[in-house]
Design an enzyme around this catalytic site. Structure first.
Site, PDB file in Angstrom:
ATOM      1  CE  LYS A  17       6.994  -7.496  47.308  1.00  0.00           C
ATOM      2  NZ  LYS A  17       6.241  -8.641  47.889  1.00  0.00           N
ATOM      3  NE  ARG A  93       9.395  -9.789  42.188  1.00  0.00           N
ATOM      4  CZ  ARG A  93       8.158  -9.802  42.656  1.00  0.00           C
ATOM      5  NH1 ARG A  93       7.619 -10.908  43.054  1.00  0.00           N
ATOM      6  NH2 ARG A  93       7.466  -8.710  42.724  1.00  0.00           N
ATOM      7  NE  ARG A 130      -3.033  -9.077  47.042  1.00  0.00           N
ATOM      8  CZ  ARG A 130      -1.740  -9.242  46.824  1.00  0.00           C
ATOM      9  NH1 ARG A 130      -0.882  -8.306  47.181  1.00  0.00           N
ATOM     10  NH2 ARG A 130      -1.294 -10.333  46.258  1.00  0.00           N
ATOM     11  NE  ARG A 163      -1.650  -9.464  42.704  1.00  0.00           N
ATOM     12  CZ  ARG A 163      -0.472  -9.153  43.218  1.00  0.00           C
ATOM     13  NH1 ARG A 163      -0.300  -7.971  43.826  1.00  0.00           N
ATOM     14  NH2 ARG A 163       0.542  -9.980  43.159  1.00  0.00           N
ATOM     15  NE  ARG A 174       2.168 -14.110  43.892  1.00  0.00           N
ATOM     16  CZ  ARG A 174       1.040 -13.698  44.492  1.00  0.00           C
ATOM     17  NH1 ARG A 174      -0.084 -14.390  44.364  1.00  0.00           N
ATOM     18  NH2 ARG A 174       1.045 -12.600  45.194  1.00  0.00           N
TER      19      ARG A 174
END
Ligand code: AP5
Ligand code: MG
Length: 226
Positions: A17, A93, A130, A163, A174
């Site tokens: 996203k 969301r 990531r 992160r 999540r």
């Protein structure tokens, strides 16, 4: 195609996203509105709001609807977004967030809601590699797209780190919350004729081409006389 667009991007964690929102925002010359980035900036600022948000983010929990909705309402009523549009990344969301958004955007609504589809094993691989800039939030991947100098952001020279919510337990939470709270929005937007589900696999450029073609097709179709 004229610049300007009103686009919502849905997709599970790691679907791409943020990666695609940055590219669409440059392509259509509209602000990228990311609720996750806004919360992370608040955490970095050390504000009271950031301190409250951090507890939710680090645990992989959703920030309560009333807080997120208030924040997005404030952002989407500024001149740049009301005049030119937006790429919304990470909002809505939940169904109450979607209801509020559609009410806020009356009468224009959105051009398109893009659901970036990708399997869970691919997103787990992506999230593990990531890395993000702790100053400007730019996104990297240790495998395919590392910063030019290890640990240093290409854009602003900030420190590139993992992160805080890319831990195994927060990722699991999540993804659970995505299935329970966010996946129902796919049907919700489909029922309103606003949804396009597009494959999130392939290179980032290939995904962008896929998204831009679909947005342009929808915008063309919406023009008077088409
Ligand atoms: P948010 O920041 O939105 O995180 P998320 O939903 O968990 O999604 P991600 O940012 O992890 O994934 P992404 O889809 O953006 O993937 P990316 O492009 O980075 O939200 C964080 C938190 O804030 C939430 O958990 C919650 O606490 C709170 N929050 C935010 N919004 C909220 C809301 N509305 N309500 C309540 N709480 C809210 O890509 C991932 C990796 O893959 C990167 O390394 C990238 O380089 C790589 N990659 C991308 N595309 C490709 C490709 N095509 N091929 C190979 N690698 C790729
Ligand atoms: Mg993101």
């Amino acid at each position: 195609m004229n610049p300007g667009a009103r686009i919502v991007i849905l997709g599970k964690q790691g679907a791409g996203k943020g990666t695609q929102a940055v590219r669409l925002s440059r392509h259509y010359v509209v602000p990228h509105v990311s609720t996750g980035d806004t919360f992370r900036a608040a955490v970095r600022s050390g504000s009271e709001f950031g301190h409250k948000a951090r507890k939710f983010l680090d645990a992989g929990e959703l920030v309560p609807d009333e807080i997120v909705i208030g924040m997005v309402r404030e952002r989407l009523t500024r001149d740049d977004t009301t005049h030119r549009g937006f790429i919304l990344d990470g909002f809505p969301r939940t169904v109450p967030q979607a209801e509020d958004l559609m009410q806020l955007l009356q009468p224009t609504g959105v051009d398109l809601v893009i659901n970036i589809e990708i399997d869970t094993s691919s997103v787990l691989r992506r999230l593990a590699s990531r890395r993000v800039c702790s100053d400007c939030g730019a996104n990297y991947s240790v495998g395919d797209n590392p910063p030019r100098v290890r640990g240093i952001c290409d854009v602003c020279g900030g420190e590139v780190v993992q992160r805080d919510d890319d831990t195994e337990s927060a990722i699991r939470r999540r993804l659970e919350l995505y299935e329970r709270e966010t996946a129902p929005l796919i049907e919700w937007f489909e029922a309103r004729g606003l949804l396009a589900t597009l494959e999130g696999t392939g290179s980032p450029d290939e995904v962008t081409d896929r998204l831009v073609s679909e947005v342009d097709r929808r915008k063309q179709r919406a023009l008077p006389g088409c």
